[in-house]
Design a protein around this motif. Structure first.
Motif, mmCIF file in Angstrom:
data_model
loop_
_atom_site.group_PDB
_atom_site.id
_atom_site.type_symbol
_atom_site.label_atom_id
_atom_site.label_comp_id
_atom_site.label_asym_id
_atom_site.label_seq_id
_atom_site.Cartn_x
_atom_site.Cartn_y
_atom_site.Cartn_z
ATOM 1 N N PHE A 194 -6.987 -14.505 7.957
ATOM 2 C CA PHE A 194 -7.769 -15.013 6.821
ATOM 3 C C PHE A 194 -8.146 -13.882 5.869
ATOM 4 C CE2 PHE A 194 -11.725 -16.226 4.685
ATOM 5 C CZ PHE A 194 -11.331 -17.425 4.099
ATOM 6 N N LEU A 195 -8.569 -12.750 6.415
ATOM 7 C CA LEU A 195 -8.998 -11.641 5.565
ATOM 8 C C LEU A 195 -7.845 -11.056 4.751
ATOM 9 C CD1 LEU A 195 -11.406 -9.761 8.011
ATOM 10 C CD2 LEU A 195 -12.065 -11.040 5.968
ATOM 11 N N THR A 196 -6.713 -10.892 5.376
ATOM 12 C CA THR A 196 -5.619 -10.182 4.700
ATOM 13 C C THR A 196 -4.647 -11.098 3.961
ATOM 14 O OG1 THR A 196 -4.301 -10.192 6.735
ATOM 15 C CG2 THR A 196 -5.743 -8.285 6.357
ATOM 16 N N GLU A 197 -4.494 -12.342 4.417
ATOM 17 C CA GLU A 197 -3.520 -13.229 3.784
ATOM 18 C C GLU A 197 -4.153 -14.260 2.859
ATOM 19 O OE1 GLU A 197 -0.688 -14.895 6.514
ATOM 20 O OE2 GLU A 197 -0.576 -13.048 7.712
ATOM 21 N N VAL A 198 -5.365 -14.693 3.174
ATOM 22 C CA VAL A 198 -6.045 -15.664 2.305
ATOM 23 C C VAL A 198 -6.913 -14.943 1.280
ATOM 24 C CG1 VAL A 198 -7.583 -17.653 2.197
ATOM 25 C CG2 VAL A 198 -6.005 -17.408 4.126
ATOM 26 N N LEU A 199 -7.771 -14.035 1.752
ATOM 27 C CA LEU A 199 -8.630 -13.293 0.828
ATOM 28 C C LEU A 199 -7.919 -12.096 0.203
ATOM 29 C CD1 LEU A 199 -12.128 -13.253 2.614
ATOM 30 C CD2 LEU A 199 -11.155 -14.956 1.057
ATOM 31 N N LYS A 200 -6.768 -11.728 0.776
ATOM 32 C CA LYS A 200 -5.945 -10.628 0.230
ATOM 33 C C LYS A 200 -6.676 -9.288 0.237
ATOM 34 C CE LYS A 200 -2.762 -13.672 -1.077
ATOM 35 N NZ LYS A 200 -1.490 -13.817 -0.338
ATOM 36 N N LEU A 201 -7.500 -9.035 1.225
ATOM 37 C CA LEU A 201 -8.173 -7.747 1.300
ATOM 38 C C LEU A 201 -7.177 -6.683 1.728
ATOM 39 C CD1 LEU A 201 -11.592 -8.595 3.020
ATOM 40 C CD2 LEU A 201 -11.026 -8.545 0.595
ATOM 41 N N PRO A 202 -7.228 -5.498 1.109
ATOM 42 C CA PRO A 202 -6.291 -4.427 1.477
ATOM 43 C C PRO A 202 -6.531 -3.938 2.904
ATOM 44 C CG PRO A 202 -7.942 -3.647 -0.111
ATOM 45 C CD PRO A 202 -8.110 -5.123 -0.014
ATOM 46 N N LYS A 203 -5.480 -3.940 3.706
ATOM 47 C CA LYS A 203 -5.609 -3.587 5.110
ATOM 48 C C LYS A 203 -6.129 -2.171 5.305
ATOM 49 C CE LYS A 203 -1.840 -6.698 6.460
ATOM 50 N NZ LYS A 203 -0.491 -6.804 7.087
ATOM 51 N N GLU A 204 -5.759 -1.275 4.389
ATOM 52 C CA GLU A 204 -6.140 0.124 4.571
ATOM 53 C C GLU A 204 -7.648 0.349 4.401
ATOM 54 O OE1 GLU A 204 -4.932 -0.476 0.224
ATOM 55 O OE2 GLU A 204 -4.208 -1.090 2.230
ATOM 56 N N LYS A 205 -8.359 -0.654 3.861
ATOM 57 C CA LYS A 205 -9.810 -0.519 3.696
ATOM 58 C C LYS A 205 -10.597 -1.127 4.858
ATOM 59 C CE LYS A 205 -10.281 -0.117 -1.332
ATOM 60 N NZ LYS A 205 -11.157 1.080 -1.305
ATOM 61 N N LEU A 206 -9.902 -1.729 5.805
ATOM 62 C CA LEU A 206 -10.565 -2.413 6.911
ATOM 63 C C LEU A 206 -10.622 -1.531 8.161
ATOM 64 C CD1 LEU A 206 -9.002 -5.973 6.491
ATOM 65 C CD2 LEU A 206 -11.267 -5.204 5.755
#
Length: 862
Positions: free
Chosen positions: A106-118
């Motif tokens: 959900f965070l990376t594919e729906v909300l499109k949050l950059p993985k490198e910031k997680l």
């Protein structure tokens, strides 16, 4: 992505994963151990403890209010009092792997949050979770941080279900950080923002502290909508998201100032914007400002918002103007707000008006303390804050202008104690274990006696096999006539008998599907499997029924005579006693009280039938039955009707006809908070006893006054005039005495270097009298230092005065009092010319005079 899209996308995402979507529960939890809904799991507590849920997988967006960190709200970029918690829950279905995988998806594919910031935090010993993040999700081990129990281990209480948790952290970047070289995950600055918390409830903590695996493992996750919007919308704080933007702009319009004017202004705006949302939702769910419980939480939030408005230059009511905007922004997700908008506005406006007048009273109180004591103790400063909502900064500022000191250390100590109490009461959601397979059949509507079997015993929340004589525990039977406390009605009492034991029933509570009887074993012992005879105290049950039906009649006549705004806000049903709280903004004169009392008694004399039926909830509401804010109703409900007079959803016990109530007497009507009135009334035997006691009281008064009932008022007025005359005589006599004392003390003065020292312990007099004597001495001695004491048993009250001429030469009463009061193991302070203090008479009063001589000789040594 807009916040409403984040909200809807979250729910749809988990619906696609087989979750049942449920609406938000009320902020008023169905749980007596919690004041407010503080987390997404609170409405599901009973499912975590064993009760069967409507589905094994559930997803919600839950409105929540938390206040332990209220002073950080607005100051940080992330803290709020009101927030929406996005949550997905599993009750014995999926576990860690699915919860982690879906959160990442959900965070990376729906909300499109950059993985490198997680970043990921995990409990230090939870190797399974670490393995899933590393191997299944592909998170480098360098971005997984092990944390201790305080940060990453969640518990429902000191014993019971618990488990590790894993948090997803978003790195906002160094520009959001504190700049310290050691800034990292866990730092209290704004850089590393917790976005999602995944709780894995897999253990049960025993009393010994040992963790044992739960037979059914649960998932409880929570992600704040405001924080999600913060990172998705790439703004500077939660307050710059679309959830707050229009509110901030409207506040700018109201105060005619810019949000970004300076950091202090931004802070003030943030507090008001957040608090307005909390206020609106709390009142929308039925919370009313008061001085206790959740009402106090609301009042504190509202008054805090008013205070920050004053800081922005707003000196009149304004919060109520923001309420309609909050409703407009949130009504699609929470339609109940629109239905209650007018009600919310009225409550907020009235509370604002009251507090603004309170604020002025606080100023008056502060001036009085300065004038009287010349010193503001930590206790007084805290009272100003706690009672009048007075900020310490304002107290210190005014005191500084008056050359008066404030005990800020004492204030801080009392404030911290208050905060600790608040944190302790809200930190954990306290739970009592519920056995999923345990249930009782209630037959108390029809029978007050029943035979049953003991199916469960517990003591101190621990299952046991038997209870022995003298022990107190809880007992569950397969069937019971005992009514458990519910809907404001107190529980039944009575006895339980077996072949081997006699038990007194002290209290009855329902948990899950079981009815727990709190019992004391009077004789013998009781064991699981014992056959028992249960008998309810009929007299108490009848008294409770009279009071409950009387409550319904009162509610009906209140709405008839005061309007439908007179909504129920709480109630208590006791033995022949009822307490009824309702919303109403005007004063209620005695003529209205009499009218209410007359109408209820008329319905009692009419001997109306009380009819009870069970209907589907929707049908009951359509028929006109009144439902209450705080109650949680099932598909079918019990409807209690009194002829055509009253119809309410109610699970309580009632009389068969209104005539059974006997009589109804209103004991008192008074206000318990802004817009909330309380009626205390008596019925049946207690009503009769109340009338008899009043009659006896009147007879006693007439005996004391040597009068008759018709002349009581005139006799009291005559006594009042006589007392006023005596007071004037005493004041005149004290004035003469003060003059005589001052002359005698002046005769015994001590003169040093042109300075007169006058002092004496002059008896058990008031501080005001000591000051009068001191003023008389100062009138005759232009260069005097005066120390007067009044003895109160083993303590002494002190007044120290210094002539203005000596103040100009460096002698100050406040400083002298600090030195003198130490001799008596006390304290004190004040202004330059007048100071007050006190202590114990552990030494001679003359030692105070000697101390003054030493100071004067040292300062003015020739």
């Amino acid at each position: 992505m807009k916040s409403k899209e984040i909200r809807e996308n979250f729910l749809k995402f988990f619906e696609s994963k087989g979750h049942l979507r449920l609406g938000s529960a009320s902020l008023i939890p169905d749980d007596p151990t919690v004041l407010l809904t503080i987390a997404g799991m609170v409405p599901f507590k009973r499912y975590f403890l064993g009760e069967t849920p409507p589905a094994r997988r559930i997803t919600t967006v839950q409105k929540c209010v938390r206040t332990p960190d209220i002073e950080r709200v607005g100051y940080t970029r992330r803290h709020l009092t009101f927030f929406e918690m996005l949550g997905n829950f599993s009750f014995g279905d999926y576990f860690k792997r699915e919860a982690i995988t879906w959160s990442w998806e959900f965070l990376t594919e729906v909300l499109k949050l950059p993985k490198e910031k997680l970043w990921i935090t995990v409990y230090k010993d939870d190797e399974e979770t670490i393995s899933i993040w590393e191997r299944d999700i592909g998170i480098p081990h360098t971005r997984i941080v092990r944390m201790g129990e305080e940060d990453n281990f969640w518990a429902m209480g000191p014993v019971g279900p618990c488990g590790p948790c894993s948090e997803v952290i978003f790195d906002l970047g160094p520009e959001f950080g504190c700049g310290k070289p050691d800034c990292k995950i866990g730092c209290d600055c704004d850089r590393y923002l917790e976005v999602w918390n995944l709780v894995f409830t897999e253990f049960n903590r025993e009393e010994s502290g040992e963790l044992s695996p739960l037979p059914r493992k649960n998932i409880d996750t929570g992600m704040g909508l405001e924080r999600a919007a913060f990172v998705v919308q790439n703004v500077g704080s939660v307050f710059e998201t679309d959830l707050f933007l229009l509110i901030i702009e409207y506040i700018e319009e109201i105060v005619n100032r810019s949000y970004k004017e300076n950091s202090e202004t931004t802070y003030n705006f943030n507090v008001i914007a957040d608090h307005c949302r909390a206020i609106t939702f709390l009142i929308g769910d039925g919370v009313i400002p008061s001085n206790e419980g959740r009402g106090y939480v609301l009042r504190r939030i509202l008054r805090r918002a008013v205070r920050y408005g004053v800081k922005l230059g707003i000196n009149s009511s304004f919060l109520y103007r923001i309420v309609p905007l909050v409703v407009f922004l949130m009504k699609d997700a929470y339609p109940e707000l629109e239905r209650e908008e007018e009600f919310i506005v009225n409550i907020v406006r009235k509370e604002e008006e009251n507090f603004l007048s309170t604020l002025q009273r606080g100023l008056d109180r502060l001036e009085s303390i300065i004038e009287k004591d010349g010193y503001i103790s930590g206790e007084e400063a805290f009272k100003l804050y706690d009672t009048y909502g007075f900020p310490l900064e304002l107290t210190v500022e005014i005191a500084r202008e008056k050359n008066v000191e404030v005990d800020t250390k004492g204030f801080s100590q009392m404030m911290e104690e208050s905060r600790e109490r608040a944190r302790a009461s809200r930190k954990k959601v306290l739970l009592t274990t519920i056995k999923e397979d345990l249930s009782s059949k209630f037959v108390g509507y029809e029978n007050l006696e029943e035979n049953g079997e003991v199916i469960y015993l517990t003591r101190d929340d621990n299952p046991i096999e038997e209870l022995n004589k003298g022990e107190i525990g809880e007992l569950v039977t397969d069937i019971t006539p005992f009514y458990p406390e519910s809907g404001g009605q107190l529980a039944d009492n009575g006895i339980i008998l077996s072949n081997n034991a006699k038990l007194n029933v002290l209290d009855v509570q329902k948990r899950g599907n079981a009815i727990y009887h709190k019992v004391e074993v009077v004789e013998g012992k009781i064991s699981i499997g014992d056959k028992v005879y249960l008998r309810v105290d009929r007299e108490r049950r009848n008294a409770l029924a009279r009071a409950h039906t009387g409550t319904h009649l009162l509610h009906s006549v209140l709405r008839k005579n005061l309007g439908e705004i007179a909504k129920q806000a709480g109630s208590l049903v006791d033995r022949d006693l009822l307490r009824f709280d309702f919303v109403y903004f005007e004063d209620i004169p005695s003529s209205v009280r009499d009218l209410l009392e007359d109408e209820v008694n008329r319905h009692i004399r009419e001997n109306l039938s009380v009819n009870i039926e069970e209907l589907p909830l929707e049908e009951a509401i359509k028929s006109g039955a009144i439902a209450l804010f705080e109650e949680r109703y099932g598909e079918n409900v019990r409807v209690v009707s009194i002829d055509t007079i009253s119809k309410e959803l109610c699970g309580g016990t009632h009389v068969k006809r209104t005539g059974d109530i006997g009589t109804f007497v209103i004991k008192d009507i008074y206000s318990i908070g802004t817009g909330i009135k309380r009626v205390e009334a008596l019925v049946g035997e207690r009503a009769l006893k109340f009338v008899q006691e009043k009659r006896a009281l009147i007879e006693e008064i007439t005996d004391i006054l040597k009068s008759n009932q018709q002349e009581i008022i005139s006799s009291l007025k005559k006594r009042e005039d006589e007392i006023d005359t005596l007071k004037k005589y005493i004041e005149k006599t004290e004035g003469i005495l003060a003059g005589l004392l001052s002359e005698r003390l002046i005769e015994n003065k001590i003169s040093l270097n042109g300075i007169d020292i006058v002092g004496s312990l002059i008896g058990d007099f008031s501080i005001e009298f000591l000051r009068t004597v001191g003023d008389r001495i100062k009138e005759q001695l232009p260069n005097a230092v005066i120390l007067l004491g009044a003895k109160d048993r083993d303590r002494v009250r002190l007044v120290l005065m210094v002539s203005k001429n000596l103040v100009d030469r460096g002698l100050k009463a406040g400083e002298l009092m600090k030195e003198v009061s130490k001799l008596f193991n006390g304290s004190g302070g004040g202004r330059d010319e007048l100071a007050q203090g006190g202590g114990k008479l552990t030494t001679s009063f003359d030692s105070g005079i000697e101390k003054l001589k030493e100071i004067v000789e040292e300062k003015f040594r020739s």
